[in-house]
Design an enzyme around this catalytic site. Structure first.
Site, PDB file in Angstrom:
ATOM      1  CB  VAL A  12      -5.372  25.523  -8.539  1.00  0.00           C
ATOM      2  CG1 VAL A  12      -6.849  25.274  -8.306  1.00  0.00           C
ATOM      3  CG2 VAL A  12      -5.146  25.922  -9.981  1.00  0.00           C
ATOM      4  N   PRO A  89       0.342  16.420 -14.887  1.00  0.00           N
ATOM      5  CG  PRO A  89       2.432  15.573 -14.274  1.00  0.00           C
ATOM      6  CD  PRO A  89       1.029  15.742 -13.788  1.00  0.00           C
ATOM      7  CB  THR A 128      -7.172  20.608 -15.759  1.00  0.00           C
ATOM      8  OG1 THR A 128      -7.379  21.916 -15.255  1.00  0.00           O
ATOM      9  CG2 THR A 128      -7.737  20.473 -17.151  1.00  0.00           C
ATOM     10  CB  CYS A 272      -3.465  25.573 -18.206  1.00  0.00           C
ATOM     11  SG  CYS A 272      -3.438  25.603 -16.419  1.00  0.00           S
ATOM     12  CG  PHE A 273      -3.549  28.013 -22.839  1.00  0.00           C
ATOM     13  CD1 PHE A 273      -4.684  27.784 -22.071  1.00  0.00           C
ATOM     14  CD2 PHE A 273      -3.316  29.305 -23.282  1.00  0.00           C
ATOM     15  CE1 PHE A 273      -5.563  28.815 -21.748  1.00  0.00           C
ATOM     16  CE2 PHE A 273      -4.184  30.343 -22.969  1.00  0.00           C
ATOM     17  CZ  PHE A 273      -5.298  30.087 -22.203  1.00  0.00           C
TER      18      PHE A 273
HETATM   19  N1  LIG Z   1      -2.112  27.071 -12.459  1.00  0.00           N
HETATM   20  C1  LIG Z   1      -3.297  27.452 -12.908  1.00  0.00           C
HETATM   21  O1  LIG Z   1      -3.504  28.621 -13.197  1.00  0.00           O
HETATM   22  C2  LIG Z   1      -4.421  26.465 -13.048  1.00  0.00           C
HETATM   23  C3  LIG Z   1      -5.712  26.938 -13.272  1.00  0.00           C
HETATM   24  C4  LIG Z   1      -6.761  26.027 -13.397  1.00  0.00           C
HETATM   25  C5  LIG Z   1      -6.520  24.671 -13.258  1.00  0.00           C
HETATM   26  N2  LIG Z   1      -5.262  24.222 -13.021  1.00  0.00           N
HETATM   27  C6  LIG Z   1      -5.089  22.778 -12.797  1.00  0.00           C
HETATM   28  O2  LIG Z   1      -5.028  22.555 -11.378  1.00  0.00           O
HETATM   29  C7  LIG Z   1      -4.121  21.478 -11.061  1.00  0.00           C
HETATM   30  C8  LIG Z   1      -3.041  21.979 -10.123  1.00  0.00           C
HETATM   31  O3  LIG Z   1      -2.325  23.010 -10.756  1.00  0.00           O
HETATM   32  P1  LIG Z   1      -1.337  23.950  -9.959  1.00  0.00           P
HETATM   33  O4  LIG Z   1      -0.892  24.997 -10.923  1.00  0.00           O
HETATM   34  O5  LIG Z   1      -1.949  24.372  -8.669  1.00  0.00           O
HETATM   35  O6  LIG Z   1      -0.136  22.929  -9.674  1.00  0.00           O
HETATM   36  P2  LIG Z   1       1.032  23.061  -8.612  1.00  0.00           P
HETATM   37  O7  LIG Z   1       2.170  22.248  -9.081  1.00  0.00           O
HETATM   38  O8  LIG Z   1       1.270  24.508  -8.302  1.00  0.00           O
HETATM   39  O9  LIG Z   1       0.414  22.396  -7.277  1.00  0.00           O
HETATM   40  C9  LIG Z   1       0.126  21.047  -7.130  1.00  0.00           C
HETATM   41  C10 LIG Z   1       0.548  20.624  -5.722  1.00  0.00           C
HETATM   42  O10 LIG Z   1       0.075  19.294  -5.485  1.00  0.00           O
HETATM   43  C11 LIG Z   1       1.010  18.658  -4.602  1.00  0.00           C
HETATM   44  N3  LIG Z   1       0.810  17.206  -4.644  1.00  0.00           N
HETATM   45  C12 LIG Z   1       1.014  16.362  -5.703  1.00  0.00           C
HETATM   46  N4  LIG Z   1       0.667  15.110  -5.355  1.00  0.00           N
HETATM   47  C13 LIG Z   1       0.221  15.162  -4.060  1.00  0.00           C
HETATM   48  C14 LIG Z   1      -0.283  14.187  -3.139  1.00  0.00           C
HETATM   49  N5  LIG Z   1      -0.445  12.912  -3.515  1.00  0.00           N
HETATM   50  N6  LIG Z   1      -0.628  14.583  -1.897  1.00  0.00           N
HETATM   51  C15 LIG Z   1      -0.491  15.894  -1.521  1.00  0.00           C
HETATM   52  N7  LIG Z   1      -0.023  16.853  -2.348  1.00  0.00           N
HETATM   53  C16 LIG Z   1       0.326  16.495  -3.601  1.00  0.00           C
HETATM   54  C17 LIG Z   1       2.346  19.108  -5.142  1.00  0.00           C
HETATM   55  O11 LIG Z   1       3.377  18.946  -4.184  1.00  0.00           O
HETATM   56  C18 LIG Z   1       2.048  20.573  -5.506  1.00  0.00           C
HETATM   57  O12 LIG Z   1       2.422  21.470  -4.464  1.00  0.00           O
HETATM   58  C19 LIG Z   1      -3.605  20.987 -12.413  1.00  0.00           C
HETATM   59  O13 LIG Z   1      -4.426  19.934 -12.844  1.00  0.00           O
HETATM   60  C20 LIG Z   1      -3.806  22.185 -13.334  1.00  0.00           C
HETATM   61  O14 LIG Z   1      -3.972  21.797 -14.683  1.00  0.00           O
HETATM   62  C21 LIG Z   1      -4.213  25.085 -12.897  1.00  0.00           C
HETATM   63  O1  LIG Z   2      -4.514  37.786 -25.925  1.00  0.00           O
HETATM   64  C1  LIG Z   2      -3.707  37.066 -25.336  1.00  0.00           C
HETATM   65  C2  LIG Z   2      -3.976  36.510 -24.059  1.00  0.00           C
HETATM   66  C3  LIG Z   2      -3.021  35.696 -23.475  1.00  0.00           C
HETATM   67  N1  LIG Z   2      -1.833  35.446 -24.095  1.00  0.00           N
HETATM   68  C4  LIG Z   2      -0.847  34.543 -23.463  1.00  0.00           C
HETATM   69  O2  LIG Z   2      -1.487  33.318 -23.148  1.00  0.00           O
HETATM   70  C5  LIG Z   2      -0.878  32.720 -22.005  1.00  0.00           C
HETATM   71  C6  LIG Z   2      -1.918  32.330 -20.983  1.00  0.00           C
HETATM   72  O3  LIG Z   2      -2.483  33.491 -20.417  1.00  0.00           O
HETATM   73  P1  LIG Z   2      -3.749  33.449 -19.440  1.00  0.00           P
HETATM   74  O4  LIG Z   2      -4.780  32.618 -20.047  1.00  0.00           O
HETATM   75  O5  LIG Z   2      -4.093  34.837 -19.118  1.00  0.00           O
HETATM   76  O6  LIG Z   2      -3.134  32.794 -18.108  1.00  0.00           O
HETATM   77  P2  LIG Z   2      -3.260  31.330 -17.455  1.00  0.00           P
HETATM   78  O7  LIG Z   2      -2.947  31.502 -16.009  1.00  0.00           O
HETATM   79  O8  LIG Z   2      -2.469  30.353 -18.245  1.00  0.00           O
HETATM   80  O9  LIG Z   2      -4.823  30.979 -17.544  1.00  0.00           O
HETATM   81  C7  LIG Z   2      -5.349  30.063 -18.493  1.00  0.00           C
HETATM   82  O10 LIG Z   2      -5.185  28.733 -18.058  1.00  0.00           O
HETATM   83  C8  LIG Z   2      -5.792  28.461 -16.755  1.00  0.00           C
HETATM   84  C9  LIG Z   2      -5.406  27.046 -16.381  1.00  0.00           C
HETATM   85  O11 LIG Z   2      -6.232  26.089 -16.899  1.00  0.00           O
HETATM   86  C10 LIG Z   2      -7.298  28.679 -16.885  1.00  0.00           C
HETATM   87  O12 LIG Z   2      -7.901  28.415 -15.625  1.00  0.00           O
HETATM   88  C11 LIG Z   2      -7.569  30.115 -17.323  1.00  0.00           C
HETATM   89  O13 LIG Z   2      -8.967  30.311 -17.495  1.00  0.00           O
HETATM   90  C12 LIG Z   2      -6.838  30.375 -18.640  1.00  0.00           C
HETATM   91  O14 LIG Z   2      -7.002  31.742 -19.026  1.00  0.00           O
HETATM   92  C13 LIG Z   2       0.134  33.745 -21.499  1.00  0.00           C
HETATM   93  O15 LIG Z   2       1.419  33.396 -21.956  1.00  0.00           O
HETATM   94  C14 LIG Z   2      -0.328  35.042 -22.125  1.00  0.00           C
HETATM   95  O16 LIG Z   2       0.716  35.962 -22.302  1.00  0.00           O
HETATM   96  C15 LIG Z   2      -1.566  35.983 -25.348  1.00  0.00           C
HETATM   97  O17 LIG Z   2      -0.514  35.753 -25.921  1.00  0.00           O
HETATM   98  N2  LIG Z   2      -2.515  36.793 -25.931  1.00  0.00           N
END
Ligand SMILES: NC(=O)c1ccc[n+]([C@@H]2O[C@H](COP(=O)([O-])OP(=O)(O)OC[C@H]3O[C@@H](n4cnc5c(N)ncnc54)[C@H](O)[C@@H]3O)[C@@H](O)[C@H]2O)c1
Ligand SMILES: O=c1ccn([C@@H]2O[C@H](COP(=O)(O)OP(=O)(O)O[C@H]3O[C@H](CO)[C@@H](O)[C@H](O)[C@H]3O)[C@@H](O)[C@H]2O)c(=O)[nH]1
Length: 480
Positions: A12, A89, A128, A272-273
């Site tokens: 993110v 986490p 999140t 995430c989910f």
């Molecule tokens: N991955 C996604 O698609 C997605 C989308 C929307 C929201 N989120 C949310 O965003 C947050 C981050 O997710 P992510 O996928 O980027 O995680 P990530 O593990 O890829 O990145 C998090 C980073 O934070 C760093 N970190 C942890 N503690 C720290 C500290 N005290 N100081 C500096 N760095 C530190 C870690 O080393 C790591 O590189 C989570 O809460 C997740 O639920 C993720």
């Molecule tokens: O019709 C569908 C759509 C998705 N998936 C599966 O669902 C999972 C999640 O997919 P997707 O939501 O596209 O990817 P994420 O990167 O996990 O994104 C979700 O989780 C993020 C972290 O919170 C949010 O920011 C996004 O809006 C939300 O879509 C994957 O395994 C997909 O293969 C299905 O099985 N069927």
């Protein structure tokens, strides 16, 4: 010049800040992390995450107004706006273990912000988090603030992996929650001004802090619920001869339901989910709402059921045993166009098949062998702690080999499991695959990517999630 610092250079933090830097040339953006290897990778040609389009954006801005650094304290102390995008986490031990969000990394970031700040700051929750986290963060910051003013905003991220750049460039909405005080509203406006550089005004929504925090958990719960709903239907389709793709097409044509996110699959994965729904369940329980908690728990239960059901289908079709049989696994990432394997259904399917003593040959175009071996040996939920805290265990699962080609993976195999919908799996030369496999040759399509009729013409026995069953499978009930 406005200075932004983002703590956490992950999936993110990295892409989000890269887009802010691209769209706001007058803002200086620093992305900081405690992981030296991650920052080194962000500063190299080999970025730490695979995301279509990300390389170009980073190359355009890095060194100009986008910087990646391990000097966390310096950049935080200089920033006007501090985003926090660290891991949140699922707790592995103690109160709420297996459900509640572990806010260790958030709390340590907040304490550090309080320690090093010398000027007023806006602190933005990008991670999140559970509802009311902003209140806890506010307490940490104000109790340690030495008179410095902090405004906390909730600005949850809705990007999906694999489409992150497009999602960030053209978001359905940007949500900003803040305090309903003049200072809170001023902070909201400051963040709005950043997004307004490229996001149309009507898509920038504002809310109170708790609504913004809860909206993120609610959005993920609704999305996952759609997948569990269609996956529950897929089991019924297989039992009745209906075709889940026809059913979801017909259902999705209702404009109140809409066509997106109705693809039946081997199960949803991703970081995430599951984590966010478990967190939601825990919050409901803590607020004395067991019926609501139970409702959302079902979304996870159906997802687990779907993964088990798939494994049972594979084993049942192959004469109730896969012991010592070679099974090719095509795709390991949790979805296409990412190398991310966090909570991928492939982990559960592979573990299930290994439990029945199969030999696995795994191919994914974006996932390397050490990652797969780590995923198959790691404890539940350990994966979501910062990389440098994860065990670098040298243990490998001997029955697993990882190859760099789908034809190599399927050579001499008894069965093929398609677990990620990579485009290249649609266009494989399945005649060639068939000729090099053991007979009878099975394809288990967990993503509905192959043309089952064409494969049957070649000679395969095909199982496609939620579609009318191959005659071979009809009398083979897949029960545990
Ligand atoms: N991955 C996604 O698609 C997605 C989308 C929307 C929201 N989120 C949310 O965003 C947050 C981050 O997710 P992510 O996928 O980027 O995680 P990530 O593990 O890829 O990145 C998090 C980073 O934070 C760093 N970190 C942890 N503690 C720290 C500290 N005290 N100081 C500096 N760095 C530190 C870690 O080393 C790591 O590189 C989570 O809460 C997740 O639920 C993720
Ligand atoms: O019709 C569908 C759509 C998705 N998936 C599966 O669902 C999972 C999640 O997919 P997707 O939501 O596209 O990817 P994420 O990167 O996990 O994104 C979700 O989780 C993020 C972290 O919170 C949010 O920011 C996004 O809006 C939300 O879509 C994957 O395994 C997909 O293969 C299905 O099985 N069927």
């Amino acid at each position: 010049m406005v200075k932004i610092c983002c703590i956490g250079a992950g999936y993110v933090g990295g892409p989000t800040m890269a887009i802010i830097a691209l769209k706001c040339p007058s803002i200086e953006v620093a992305v900081v992390d405690i992981s030296v290897s991650r920052i080194t990778a962000w500063n190299s040609d080999q970025l730490p995450i695979y995301e279509p389009g990300l390389d170009d954006v980073v190359k355009q801005c890095r060194g100009k107004n986008l910087f990646f650094s391990t000097d966390v304290e310096k950049h935080v102390s200089e920033a006007d706006i501090v985003f926090v995008s660290v891991n949140t986490p699922t707790k592995t031990r103690g109160l709420g273990a297996g459900k509640a969000a572990d806010l260790t990394y958030w709390e340590s970031a907040a304490r550090m912000i309080a320690d090093v700040s010398k000027s007023n700051k806006i602190v933005v929750e990008k991670s999140t988090v559970p509802v009311k986290t902003a209140e806890a963060i506010e307490k940490i910051l104000t109790h340690n603030s030495k008179g410095i003013q902090f405004q906390i905003l909730s600005n949850p991220e809705f990007l999906a992996e694999g489409t992150a750049i497009q999602d960030l460039l053209n978001p359905d909405r940007v949500l900003i929650g803040g305090r309903e005080t003049p200072e809170g509203q001023k902070a909201i406006q400051a963040l709005k001004d950043v997004y307004a550089q490229w996001v149309p005004e009507e898509r920038i929504l504002t809310a109170n802090l708790w609504s913004a925090e809860l909206s993120k958990l609610a959005a993920n719960a609704f999305l996952a619920q759609r997948i569990s709903s269609v996956n529950a239907m897929s089991a019924l389709c297989e039992a009745t001869g209906a075709n889940v793709m026809q059913v979801s097409y017909a259902v999705g044509k209702d404009s109140r339901i809409g066509p997106k996110f109705l693809n039946s699959s081997v199960g949803f994965g991703g970081s995430c989910f599951q984590k966010d729904i478990l967190n939601l369940v825990y919050i409901c329980e803590c607020n004395g709402l067991p019926e609501v908690a139970e409702y959302w728990k079902q979304v996870i239960k159906i997802n687990d059921y779907q993964k088990n059901r798939f494994v049972n289908r594979v084993v049942a079709s192959m004469f109730n045993t896969v012991s010592n049989k070679k099974i090719a696994v095509l795709g390991f990432a949790f979805k296409k166009d990412t190398g991310d394997t966090r909570e991928t259904p492939a982990i559960d399917v592979c573990k299930g098949l290994l439990g029945d003593k199969a030999r696995l040959s795994i191919y994914d175009p974006q996932v390397a062998e050490d990652q797969i071996q780590r995923d198959l040996t790691m404890d539940k939920f350990t994966w979501d702690h910062p990389i440098h805290l994860q065990p670098m265990s040298p243990t490998t699962v001997k029955q697993v080999s990882v190859v760099w080609d789908a034809y190599e993976a399927t050579k001499d195999a008894h069965g093929v499991c398609i677990l990620t919908e990579w485009d290249e799996f649609k266009t494989l030369d399945y005649k060639r695959v068939y000729d090099n496999m053991q007979k009878p040759a099975f394809v288990f399509d967990g993503r509905n990517v192959v043309d089952a009729d064409k494969l049957r013409e070649i000679g395969f026995i095909v199982y496609s999630i939620g579609k009318p069953l191959d005659p071979w499978l009809k009398d083979m009930p897949a029960v545990a």
